[in-house]
Design a protein around this motif. Structure first.
Motif, short mmCIF file in Angstrom:
data_model
loop_
_atom_site.label_atom_id
_atom_site.label_comp_id
_atom_site.label_asym_id
_atom_site.label_seq_id
_atom_site.Cartn_x
_atom_site.Cartn_y
_atom_site.Cartn_z
N ASP A 239 34.78 46.68 37.55
CA ASP A 239 35.32 47.96 37.12
C ASP A 239 34.90 49.14 37.99
N ALA A 240 34.04 48.90 38.97
CA ALA A 240 33.52 49.99 39.79
C ALA A 240 34.62 50.64 40.62
N ARG A 241 34.49 51.94 40.83
CA ARG A 241 35.41 52.72 41.65
C ARG A 241 34.62 53.47 42.71
N GLU A 242 35.35 54.17 43.59
CA GLU A 242 34.68 54.97 44.61
C GLU A 242 33.78 56.00 43.92
N GLY A 243 32.56 56.11 44.41
CA GLY A 243 31.56 56.98 43.79
C GLY A 243 30.63 56.25 42.85
N ASP A 244 30.93 54.97 42.56
CA ASP A 244 30.07 54.16 41.70
C ASP A 244 29.16 53.28 42.54
N ILE A 245 28.04 52.88 41.93
CA ILE A 245 27.20 51.84 42.48
C ILE A 245 27.23 50.66 41.52
N THR A 246 27.29 49.46 42.05
CA THR A 246 27.30 48.25 41.23
C THR A 246 26.17 47.34 41.70
N PHE A 247 26.08 46.15 41.14
CA PHE A 247 25.00 45.24 41.55
C PHE A 247 25.48 43.80 41.55
N ILE A 248 24.78 42.98 42.33
CA ILE A 248 24.99 41.53 42.33
C ILE A 248 23.62 40.88 42.23
N SER A 249 23.42 40.13 41.15
CA SER A 249 22.15 39.41 40.99
C SER A 249 22.36 37.91 40.90
N ASN A 250 23.62 37.49 41.01
CA ASN A 250 23.96 36.07 40.89
C ASN A 250 24.89 35.68 42.03
N ASP A 251 24.58 34.55 42.64
CA ASP A 251 25.35 34.11 43.80
C ASP A 251 26.85 34.02 43.54
N LYS A 252 27.24 33.71 42.31
CA LYS A 252 28.66 33.47 42.04
C LYS A 252 29.50 34.74 42.15
N TYR A 253 28.84 35.91 42.16
CA TYR A 253 29.58 37.17 42.28
C TYR A 253 29.72 37.65 43.73
N ILE A 254 29.10 36.93 44.66
CA ILE A 254 29.17 37.36 46.06
C ILE A 254 30.61 37.43 46.54
N ARG A 255 31.44 36.51 46.06
CA ARG A 255 32.84 36.47 46.51
C ARG A 255 33.59 37.74 46.14
N LYS A 256 33.04 38.54 45.24
CA LYS A 256 33.75 39.75 44.79
C LYS A 256 33.43 40.98 45.64
N ILE A 257 32.57 40.83 46.66
CA ILE A 257 32.23 42.03 47.43
C ILE A 257 33.42 42.57 48.20
N ASP A 258 34.38 41.70 48.53
CA ASP A 258 35.59 42.17 49.22
C ASP A 258 36.56 42.86 48.26
N GLN A 259 36.38 42.64 46.96
CA GLN A 259 37.32 43.16 45.97
C GLN A 259 36.83 44.46 45.32
N THR A 260 35.53 44.61 45.19
CA THR A 260 35.03 45.78 44.48
C THR A 260 35.29 47.06 45.27
N LYS A 261 35.55 48.14 44.52
CA LYS A 261 35.78 49.45 45.14
C LYS A 261 34.54 50.33 45.09
N ALA A 262 33.42 49.73 44.70
CA ALA A 262 32.18 50.50 44.59
C ALA A 262 31.76 51.06 45.94
N SER A 263 31.13 52.23 45.92
CA SER A 263 30.64 52.85 47.15
C SER A 263 29.35 52.21 47.65
N ALA A 264 28.65 51.51 46.79
CA ALA A 264 27.41 50.83 47.18
C ALA A 264 27.15 49.68 46.23
N ILE A 265 26.38 48.69 46.71
CA ILE A 265 26.06 47.50 45.92
C ILE A 265 24.55 47.28 45.96
N ILE A 266 23.97 47.04 44.79
CA ILE A 266 22.55 46.70 44.72
C ILE A 266 22.42 45.18 44.87
N VAL A 267 21.59 44.74 45.82
CA VAL A 267 21.40 43.31 46.06
C VAL A 267 19.91 43.03 46.26
#
Length: 356
Positions: A32-60
């Motif tokens: 659900d992240a949009r430009e201006g949001d920060i999101t996170f990935i703590s599980n390997d299965k979500y790595i594939r979504k980094i190309d899809q997310t619109k977040a401005s930054a990702i916590i890893v």
């Protein structure tokens, strides 16, 4: 509130990879992240979504940062690298989004408070609260509408009790405790003695103690002791729809997830996790740093520093082997039938040969 990625990094103790000046004003899940949001990935299965997310930054985590997919994306994605991404995510929600509620100070005229009760400073006693005889309410306590506090109860400073919660007589609740709606603390345990025709109720004359910094979800029940104490030690977090029976003791900083049932006189150690739907029979001891998997059944003592799974609960490595065997049971059954037929045929031939 808007912060730069560098400012967020300093707040959570992380490291920026990418543009430290990018502006962040929101925190959202990766879908659900949009430009201006920060999101996170703590599980390997979500790595594939980094190309899809619109977040401005990702916590890893450092481990995820060093995977090939992130190494190839470093020029395109802004990263906030933290040892515990989930914790960093929670802290940033607190910083950027969460607004602490402001409660009306004072006692609502509709509240029923016994004249012997002692009330602290800066409390919020909201409509239709009942406070019994000789109860003591600490400073900055919030009692939401229709909360019932029984005779002789002690409620520590900065505790919040949400609507319709019931605290039975003589219950002791520590500081900074949160109790959600419809929870019942200090009710009688399930104790009956057979008398030949029916069941004689055993009086439950003990108490219930909830220590500091405990959180208790909605619709949870914690029974008082038959004699002595039912105790929830400090820092423990209890989910909704949990039943904790008489004389149970739960150690510090444990996690009790939804729909767990703990029978009478069980002793749960420190830093224990009881996953959703699991059950613990009475009079057993679960050691420190134990994890019990979801829908598992603990019927014997469990030593410290173990992970258990299944019903009955077994060490996780052993139970995983059992699950593999269970999946193969139909084929094993067919094989056994085939072998039984061959053995019967061989035994028949031997008998024929012997008679000749």
């Amino acid at each position: 509130m808007e912060k730069t990625l560098q400012e967020l990094s300093e707040h959570v103790g992380g490291t920026v990879v990418g543009d430290p000046s990018v502006k962040i004003s929101g925190v959202m899940g990766i879908d659900d992240a949009r430009e201006g949001d920060i999101t996170f990935i703590s599980n390997d299965k979500y790595i594939r979504k980094i190309d899809q997310t619109k977040a401005s930054a990702i916590i890893v985590s450092p481990k995820l940062r060093d995977t090939n997919i992130f190494l190839s994306q470093q020029t395109k994605r802004n990263l906030l690298v933290c040892n515990n991404p989930y914790l960093a995510f929670a802290k940033l929600i607190d910083l950027l989004i969460y607004k602490k509620p402001v409660y009306p100070e004072g006692v609502d005229p509709s509240a029923r408070i016994d004249k012997t009760a002692v009330l602290g400073h800066q409390i919020s006693v909201q409509p239709y609260v009942t406070i019994g005889k000789n109860a003591r309410i600490g400073n900055r306590v919030v009692l939401h509408p229709c909360v019932y506090i029984g005779n002789g109860c002690i409620i520590g400073d900065d505790t919040i009790i949400y609507p319709n919660a019931v605290i039975y007589d003589e219950t002791i609740i520590g500081k900074r405790v949160t109790i959600h709606s419809n929870t019942v603390i200090g009710s009688s345990g399930f104790g009956y003695a057979p008398d030949g025709q029916g069941y004689y109720k055993i009086p439950q004359i003990g108490s219930t103690i909830i220590e500091d910094d405990v959180d208790i979800g909605a619709n949870t029940t914690i029974n008082r002791a038959v004699m002595g104490e039912t105790v929830i030690r400090k820092g423990t977090k209890i989910d909704s729809q949990v039943v904790i029976s008489h004389n149970v003791e739960i150690g510090e900083n444990s996690l009790i997830v939804s729909q767990v049932g703990i029978a009478g006189s069980a002793k749960i150690g420190r830093h224990v996790t009881l996953a959703g739907g699991s059950g613990v029979v009475g009079h057993v001891t679960v050691g420190d740093n134990v994890t019990v998997g979801g829908y598992s059944g603990v019927i014997n003592d469990i030593p410290s520093n173990e992970t258990y799974l299944g019903a009955p609960a077994l060490p996780i490595r052993r139970m995983r082997k059992c699950y593999v065997i269970i999946e193969k049971l139909p084929e094993m059954r067919d094989l056994i039938k085939t072998l039984e037929k061959r053995i019967a045929q061989l035994e028949g031939r031997n008998e024929t040969a012997q008679t000749k």
